[in-house]
Enzyme design. Sequence first.
Site, PDB file in Angstrom:
ATOM      1  N   ASN A  17      38.558  49.198  38.592  1.00  0.00           N
ATOM      2  CA  ASN A  17      37.792  48.466  37.568  1.00  0.00           C
ATOM      3  C   ASN A  17      37.300  47.135  38.104  1.00  0.00           C
ATOM      4  OD1 ASN A  17      37.623  49.682  34.753  1.00  0.00           O
ATOM      5  ND2 ASN A  17      39.715  50.190  35.397  1.00  0.00           N
ATOM      6  N   ARG A  67      58.407  33.981  34.316  1.00  0.00           N
ATOM      7  CA  ARG A  67      57.033  34.260  33.861  1.00  0.00           C
ATOM      8  C   ARG A  67      56.195  32.982  33.885  1.00  0.00           C
ATOM      9  NH1 ARG A  67      55.470  38.634  31.777  1.00  0.00           N
ATOM     10  NH2 ARG A  67      57.514  39.316  31.105  1.00  0.00           N
ATOM     11  N   LEU A  95      51.132  38.001  30.034  1.00  0.00           N
ATOM     12  CA  LEU A  95      50.953  36.561  30.260  1.00  0.00           C
ATOM     13  C   LEU A  95      51.735  35.784  29.200  1.00  0.00           C
ATOM     14  CD1 LEU A  95      47.118  36.767  30.872  1.00  0.00           C
ATOM     15  CD2 LEU A  95      48.802  36.081  32.592  1.00  0.00           C
ATOM     16  N   ASN A 109      40.624  41.998  28.446  1.00  0.00           N
ATOM     17  CA  ASN A 109      41.463  43.017  29.092  1.00  0.00           C
ATOM     18  C   ASN A 109      40.857  44.383  28.811  1.00  0.00           C
ATOM     19  OD1 ASN A 109      43.808  44.215  30.314  1.00  0.00           O
ATOM     20  ND2 ASN A 109      44.578  44.678  28.260  1.00  0.00           N
ATOM     21  N   HIS A 111      42.064  48.278  28.192  1.00  0.00           N
ATOM     22  CA  HIS A 111      43.275  49.031  27.877  1.00  0.00           C
ATOM     23  C   HIS A 111      42.897  50.510  27.728  1.00  0.00           C
ATOM     24  CE1 HIS A 111      47.251  49.806  26.335  1.00  0.00           C
ATOM     25  NE2 HIS A 111      46.692  50.526  25.377  1.00  0.00           N
ATOM     26  N   SER A 138      39.400  50.656  25.745  1.00  0.00           N
ATOM     27  CA  SER A 138      38.928  49.561  24.894  1.00  0.00           C
ATOM     28  C   SER A 138      38.921  48.264  25.700  1.00  0.00           C
ATOM     29  CB  SER A 138      39.881  49.340  23.706  1.00  0.00           C
ATOM     30  OG  SER A 138      40.094  50.542  23.007  1.00  0.00           O
ATOM     31  N   ASP A 147      47.912  43.703  23.278  1.00  0.00           N
ATOM     32  CA  ASP A 147      46.841  44.661  22.990  1.00  0.00           C
ATOM     33  C   ASP A 147      46.336  44.586  21.540  1.00  0.00           C
ATOM     34  OD1 ASP A 147      47.111  45.568  25.615  1.00  0.00           O
ATOM     35  OD2 ASP A 147      48.539  47.123  25.047  1.00  0.00           O
ATOM     36  N   GLU A 176      35.674  53.827  31.973  1.00  0.00           N
ATOM     37  CA  GLU A 176      35.986  52.394  32.047  1.00  0.00           C
ATOM     38  C   GLU A 176      35.002  51.661  32.953  1.00  0.00           C
ATOM     39  OE1 GLU A 176      40.755  52.043  31.244  1.00  0.00           O
ATOM     40  OE2 GLU A 176      40.120  52.160  33.326  1.00  0.00           O
TER      41      GLU A 176
HETATM   42  C1  GAR Z   1      43.021  51.164  34.111  1.00  0.00           C
HETATM   43  O1  GAR Z   1      42.929  52.470  33.638  1.00  0.00           O
HETATM   44  C2  GAR Z   1      43.323  50.222  32.969  1.00  0.00           C
HETATM   45  O2  GAR Z   1      42.798  50.633  31.737  1.00  0.00           O
HETATM   46  C3  GAR Z   1      44.827  50.239  32.931  1.00  0.00           C
HETATM   47  O3  GAR Z   1      45.213  50.281  34.287  1.00  0.00           O
HETATM   48  C4  GAR Z   1      44.229  50.975  35.022  1.00  0.00           C
HETATM   49  C5  GAR Z   1      43.904  50.162  36.265  1.00  0.00           C
HETATM   50  O4  GAR Z   1      43.171  50.925  37.156  1.00  0.00           O
HETATM   51  N1  GAR Z   1      45.335  49.089  32.261  1.00  0.00           N
HETATM   52  C6  GAR Z   1      46.455  49.070  31.555  1.00  0.00           C
HETATM   53  O5  GAR Z   1      47.168  50.038  31.407  1.00  0.00           O
HETATM   54  C7  GAR Z   1      46.775  47.730  30.905  1.00  0.00           C
HETATM   55  N2  GAR Z   1      47.823  47.857  29.949  1.00  0.00           N
HETATM   56  P1  GAR Z   1      42.409  50.237  38.363  1.00  0.00           P
HETATM   57  O6  GAR Z   1      43.419  49.364  39.084  1.00  0.00           O
HETATM   58  O7  GAR Z   1      41.937  51.370  39.196  1.00  0.00           O
HETATM   59  O8  GAR Z   1      41.292  49.435  37.778  1.00  0.00           O
END
Ligand code: GAR
Length: 321
Positions: A17, A67, A95, A109, A111, A138, A147, A176
Site C-alpha cells: 500500500n 509505547r 498509537l 489508516n 483497514h 476502508s 478503527d 486497496e
Molecule cells: C493491508 O491489507 C492493510 O489493510 C492491513 O495490512 C495490510 C498491509 O499490507 N492493515 C491492517 O490490518 C491494519 N489493522 P501491505 O504492507 O502490503 O500494504
Amino acid sequence: MAEKARIAIFISGTGTNMAALLYAGLLETSRYDVVLVASNVPDAQGLEIARAEGIETFVHSHKGHSREEHDAAMEAALIASETEYLVLAGYMRILSDDFVRRWEGRILNIHPSLLPKYKGLDTFARAIAAGDSHAGASVHIVTPELDAGEVLAQAKVAIRECETPQTLAERVKYAEHQLFPRAVTDYVSRPYDARYVYERVRDIALALPETHARDSHGSPGFRVGAEKSGKFFAHFSENHHGSEHIAVLVKTSGMDELLDLVEAQPDTYFKPAYYGASGWIGLILNRPGTDWVHVAEWLERSWRSAAPARLTKLHDAAGMF
Ligand code: GAR
C-alpha cells in the site's frame, strides 16, 4: 492551487500500500508528496522500495521501548521531515492516545474490512465465517478508539465460494491499492475545496439558534435574529480582496485581542482587509488539520456577541441539560 501536501507513511510489513501511495504521489498531477517512510520493523520490505525511489526512511524498533517512547521517536522523525499528514499503511502498532490527539484529523489508516464491521485482526476469516457476500477495505481517520474514526472511502470485494482468508487478502489488496491513493488525495485536497469548507462552516453556523444565511458584498454570511433585521455573526471569505485564504470571519472583543491573536498564531488568524478596526478576525481554513471544534467555538462566541439576550439565555439554559 494549493501546494502539495507533505505526507509520511508508517509501515510494518510488505508495504504494497505504501508503494501504491508512493507511485501515485510521483505522478505529475498528484496533490501530495511522500516525504518520509518510517517503520517499527527494521527489515520491513517496504523500506527498500522507498529507499530505491530516493524517499527518506526512518526505522525505530519498538522492542524494548514503551509505547510512549517509541511514538516519541517516530514523532520526532515526522516533525523533522515537516510532515503534514501521517498515513498508516499496514502499521501494526496502536498509537498512544496523546500522539493521536496531537495529530488529530491528520492521521489516516487503511483497514481490511468494510468498517464498522470487523475492527481489529483476522478480518477476512471473520467475514468468511459470517457468510458475508463482500469483504473489502476502508480508509478512515484515526482517533484514539481503534478503527472507529470517520470512514472516508471504502472498496468492496466479492467473497467467492471456497474463498480462504489468504485468497481474499490478496484480492482485497488490489482494491486497496486503487482506493488508498484516491482517498488520501481527496482528504488532503479538502481544505482547498472552497465548497467543502463553506458547507462545513454553514452546517455549524446554521445549527446555532435563529440563524440564516445572507450574502454581504458578494460573500456568503450568517446572521442571527429575524430574516429582515438579523445581525451578522460570521462572513465566509474565499480569496476575498486578493487574500490567499479561505476563511471564516468572526467577531473578537476588539482590536487588542485581534492583533494579539494574529501575532501569536499567524497560521491560524489574519486581519481581513476592508474591515477596519471593527474587530472581525479571519480564521484560516485552507490549511492541513483545521481544528473544527475550535472553529465551532469561535462561531458560537461570535453568534453570542450578536444574538439578542433572549436567545443567549435560552441557549445557556439548553446547555445545562
Ligand atoms: C493491508 O491489507 C492493510 O489493510 C492491513 O495490512 C495490510 C498491509 O499490507 N492493515 C491492517 O490490518 C491494519 N489493522 P501491505 O504492507 O502490503 O500494504
